[in-house]
Write a protein that holds these residues in place. Structure first.
Motif, mmCIF file in Angstrom:
data_model
loop_
_atom_site.group_PDB
_atom_site.id
_atom_site.type_symbol
_atom_site.label_atom_id
_atom_site.label_comp_id
_atom_site.label_asym_id
_atom_site.label_seq_id
_atom_site.Cartn_x
_atom_site.Cartn_y
_atom_site.Cartn_z
ATOM 1 N N ARG A 103 2.145 1.779 -3.503
ATOM 2 C CA ARG A 103 1.078 2.270 -4.383
ATOM 3 C C ARG A 103 0.786 3.738 -4.120
ATOM 4 O O ARG A 103 0.574 4.515 -5.038
ATOM 5 C CB ARG A 103 -0.187 1.438 -4.175
ATOM 6 C CG ARG A 103 -0.107 0.044 -4.783
ATOM 7 C CD ARG A 103 -1.353 -0.749 -4.440
ATOM 8 N NE ARG A 103 -1.345 -2.043 -5.101
ATOM 9 C CZ ARG A 103 -2.216 -3.018 -4.840
ATOM 10 N NH1 ARG A 103 -3.155 -2.814 -3.925
ATOM 11 N NH2 ARG A 103 -2.161 -4.170 -5.471
ATOM 12 N N ARG A 104 0.770 4.113 -2.839
ATOM 13 C CA ARG A 104 0.494 5.510 -2.486
ATOM 14 C C ARG A 104 1.579 6.431 -3.040
ATOM 15 O O ARG A 104 1.286 7.488 -3.600
ATOM 16 C CB ARG A 104 0.408 5.632 -0.964
ATOM 17 C CG ARG A 104 0.091 7.030 -0.484
ATOM 18 C CD ARG A 104 0.020 7.062 1.015
ATOM 19 N NE ARG A 104 -0.311 8.390 1.519
ATOM 20 C CZ ARG A 104 -0.379 8.711 2.802
ATOM 21 N NH1 ARG A 104 -0.159 7.789 3.711
ATOM 22 N NH2 ARG A 104 -0.669 9.937 3.178
ATOM 23 N N GLU A 134 -8.889 7.047 -2.238
ATOM 24 C CA GLU A 134 -7.880 6.112 -1.733
ATOM 25 C C GLU A 134 -7.475 6.462 -0.304
ATOM 26 O O GLU A 134 -7.190 5.575 0.512
ATOM 27 C CB GLU A 134 -6.669 6.115 -2.656
ATOM 28 C CG GLU A 134 -6.953 5.477 -4.016
ATOM 29 C CD GLU A 134 -5.825 5.682 -5.002
ATOM 30 O OE1 GLU A 134 -4.819 6.343 -4.633
ATOM 31 O OE2 GLU A 134 -5.942 5.190 -6.133
ATOM 32 N N GLN A 147 -10.041 5.066 2.000
ATOM 33 C CA GLN A 147 -9.905 3.607 2.068
ATOM 34 C C GLN A 147 -8.758 3.183 2.978
ATOM 35 O O GLN A 147 -8.818 2.119 3.598
ATOM 36 C CB GLN A 147 -9.712 3.042 0.664
ATOM 37 C CG GLN A 147 -10.963 3.143 -0.200
ATOM 38 C CD GLN A 147 -10.705 2.832 -1.659
ATOM 39 O OE1 GLN A 147 -9.576 2.939 -2.142
ATOM 40 N NE2 GLN A 147 -11.751 2.476 -2.379
ATOM 41 N N ARG A 148 -7.728 4.013 3.079
ATOM 42 C CA ARG A 148 -6.616 3.688 3.968
ATOM 43 C C ARG A 148 -7.001 3.830 5.432
ATOM 44 O O ARG A 148 -6.507 3.106 6.289
ATOM 45 C CB ARG A 148 -5.414 4.596 3.681
ATOM 46 C CG ARG A 148 -4.670 4.274 2.400
ATOM 47 C CD ARG A 148 -3.324 4.971 2.363
ATOM 48 N NE ARG A 148 -3.451 6.424 2.442
ATOM 49 C CZ ARG A 148 -3.622 7.210 1.389
ATOM 50 N NH1 ARG A 148 -3.720 6.664 0.185
ATOM 51 N NH2 ARG A 148 -3.706 8.509 1.534
ATOM 52 N N ALA A 176 1.245 6.705 -6.833
ATOM 53 C CA ALA A 176 0.118 7.548 -7.222
ATOM 54 C C ALA A 176 0.452 9.021 -7.045
ATOM 55 O O ALA A 176 0.145 9.851 -7.903
ATOM 56 C CB ALA A 176 -1.116 7.190 -6.396
ATOM 57 N N PRO A 220 -16.606 6.758 -4.900
ATOM 58 C CA PRO A 220 -15.955 7.581 -5.931
ATOM 59 C C PRO A 220 -16.925 8.581 -6.547
ATOM 60 O O PRO A 220 -18.124 8.316 -6.642
ATOM 61 C CB PRO A 220 -15.492 6.540 -6.964
ATOM 62 C CG PRO A 220 -15.355 5.277 -6.185
ATOM 63 C CD PRO A 220 -16.440 5.310 -5.161
ATOM 64 N N ARG A 260 0.828 -1.209 0.000
ATOM 65 C CA ARG A 260 0.000 0.000 0.000
ATOM 66 C C ARG A 260 0.859 1.254 0.000
ATOM 67 O O ARG A 260 0.542 2.252 -0.646
ATOM 68 C CB ARG A 260 -0.929 0.012 1.212
ATOM 69 C CG ARG A 260 -2.155 -0.877 1.055
ATOM 70 C CD ARG A 260 -3.135 -0.587 2.153
ATOM 71 N NE ARG A 260 -4.400 -1.288 1.935
ATOM 72 C CZ ARG A 260 -5.466 -1.137 2.703
ATOM 73 N NH1 ARG A 260 -5.416 -0.306 3.733
ATOM 74 N NH2 ARG A 260 -6.578 -1.798 2.451
ATOM 75 N N SER A 309 -7.474 11.624 -10.294
ATOM 76 C CA SER A 309 -6.528 10.588 -9.854
ATOM 77 C C SER A 309 -7.118 9.662 -8.795
ATOM 78 O O SER A 309 -6.546 8.634 -8.471
ATOM 79 C CB SER A 309 -5.272 11.237 -9.270
ATOM 80 O OG SER A 309 -5.519 11.742 -7.968
ATOM 81 N N ASN A 310 -8.268 10.042 -8.200
ATOM 82 C CA ASN A 310 -8.940 9.257 -7.161
ATOM 83 C C ASN A 310 -8.149 9.205 -5.858
ATOM 84 O O ASN A 310 -8.377 8.346 -5.005
ATOM 85 C CB ASN A 310 -9.214 7.825 -7.650
ATOM 86 C CG ASN A 310 -10.465 7.234 -7.026
ATOM 87 O OD1 ASN A 310 -11.438 7.942 -6.777
ATOM 88 N ND2 ASN A 310 -10.452 5.938 -6.775
ATOM 89 N N VAL A 311 -7.214 10.131 -5.661
ATOM 90 C CA VAL A 311 -6.342 10.089 -4.495
ATOM 91 C C VAL A 311 -7.117 10.305 -3.199
ATOM 92 O O VAL A 311 -6.770 9.740 -2.157
ATOM 93 C CB VAL A 311 -5.200 11.129 -4.640
ATOM 94 C CG1 VAL A 311 -5.735 12.558 -4.642
ATOM 95 C CG2 VAL A 311 -4.159 10.951 -3.554
#
Length: 271
Positions: free
Chosen positions: A8-9, A253, A256-257, A12, A270, A5, A248-250
């Motif tokens: 990925r972060r 995300e 979700q974290r 991104a 979203p 994770r 970017s959907n950051v």
């Protein structure tokens, strides 16, 4: 957070930063008053963290913009934005009143729900049902606005003498925990974030009862960019930065974290 994770972060964030135009540059510091709002914004001892402060810190240098945060109560945050003393309002649900003062950039879908502690109480099915249950006391955060239906409900509960108004969600978590009030309305992620930061209400998260009501449908939440305080060039830079972040959907995300799936499923999706 797992190693995967984290990777990925970072990827991104790097991808999003690389997409920002190198020539953009704000003409001055961008003023951002904030109050603690779940994990979207965390204010503690003069330190500002959470999804949105972290986002601006990662994107600001690439965009040539420096964001200056200041901790204020939510109602003052709204007033500063309305009077042109703040450049951004975040996080914020879109409303017609706010559209007068700013340009809205949606980041995620969001809804407020009725929140209480688990009990044998019959379910609340709509706003009128809540108004009819005159034994239930409700607390809200001053300055929160989820639209006209929410405001109408709050006004009527105030007339009935059943409304408690607090300056921040941690106070409401404490009132619910000790039984001083019965219900609140806000985004579950906001209350969950407050619970996680308040030692006096630990264990409360497992006892939450979430009840969506039809008068408070899914909306969009994100950032307002001021129509009053910014130059046209600075406004354009900030709008471009925020639109790229949204795509970017950051922000999703980030939620979700921080949050359990059962909290997110009732309140964030979203855009």
């Amino acid at each position: 957070m797992t190693g995967l994770r984290i990777i990925r972060r970072l990827l991104a964030a790097a991808t999003l930063a690389a997409a920002m135009p190198a020539h953009a540059e704000c003409s001055r510091d961008i003023v951002v008053p904030v109050s603690s709002t779940g994990v979207s914004v965390i204010v503690g001892n003069g330190v500002f963290s959470g999804i949105y402060p972290d986002l601006f810190r990662s994107l600001g240098p690439r965009a040539g913009c420096h964001f200056v945060f200041a901790g204020v109560p939510r109602a003052r945050q709204e007033l500063m934005f309305e009077t042109g003393k703040a450049d951004l309002l975040l996080p914020a649900t879109r409303t017609p009143a706010r559209d007068v003062h700013g340009i809205f950039v949606p980041m995620v879908g969001h809804r407020a729900v009725l929140i209480s502690l688990q009990s044998a109480r019959p379910a609340i099915i709509n706003a009128q049902d809540l108004l009819d249950r005159r034994d239930l006391r409700m607390a809200v955060v001053r300055g929160y606005d989820y639209g006209e239906a929410y405001q109408a409900l709050v006004r009527e509960l105030a007339k009935q003498g059943r409304l408690f108004v607090e300056v921040e969600p941690t106070a409401i978590a404490r009132l619910l925990f000790v039984g001083a009030v019965d219900v609140t309305i806000m985004g579950p992620t906001i209350l969950a974030g407050a619970i996680n930061r308040e030692a006096r209400v630990q264990g409360m998260l497992d006892r939450l009862r979430l009840e969506p009501i039809p008068e408070l449908p899914w909306q969009q939440t994100g950032v307002y960019v001021s129509r009053h305080s910014l130059t046209p060039d600075d406004r354009a830079i900030l709008l471009e930065l925020l639109e790229r972040a949204a795509k970017s959907n950051v922000v999703m995300e980030g939620f979700q974290r921080y949050h359990r799936p059962e909290i997110l499923s009732e309140s964030v999706r979203p855009r």
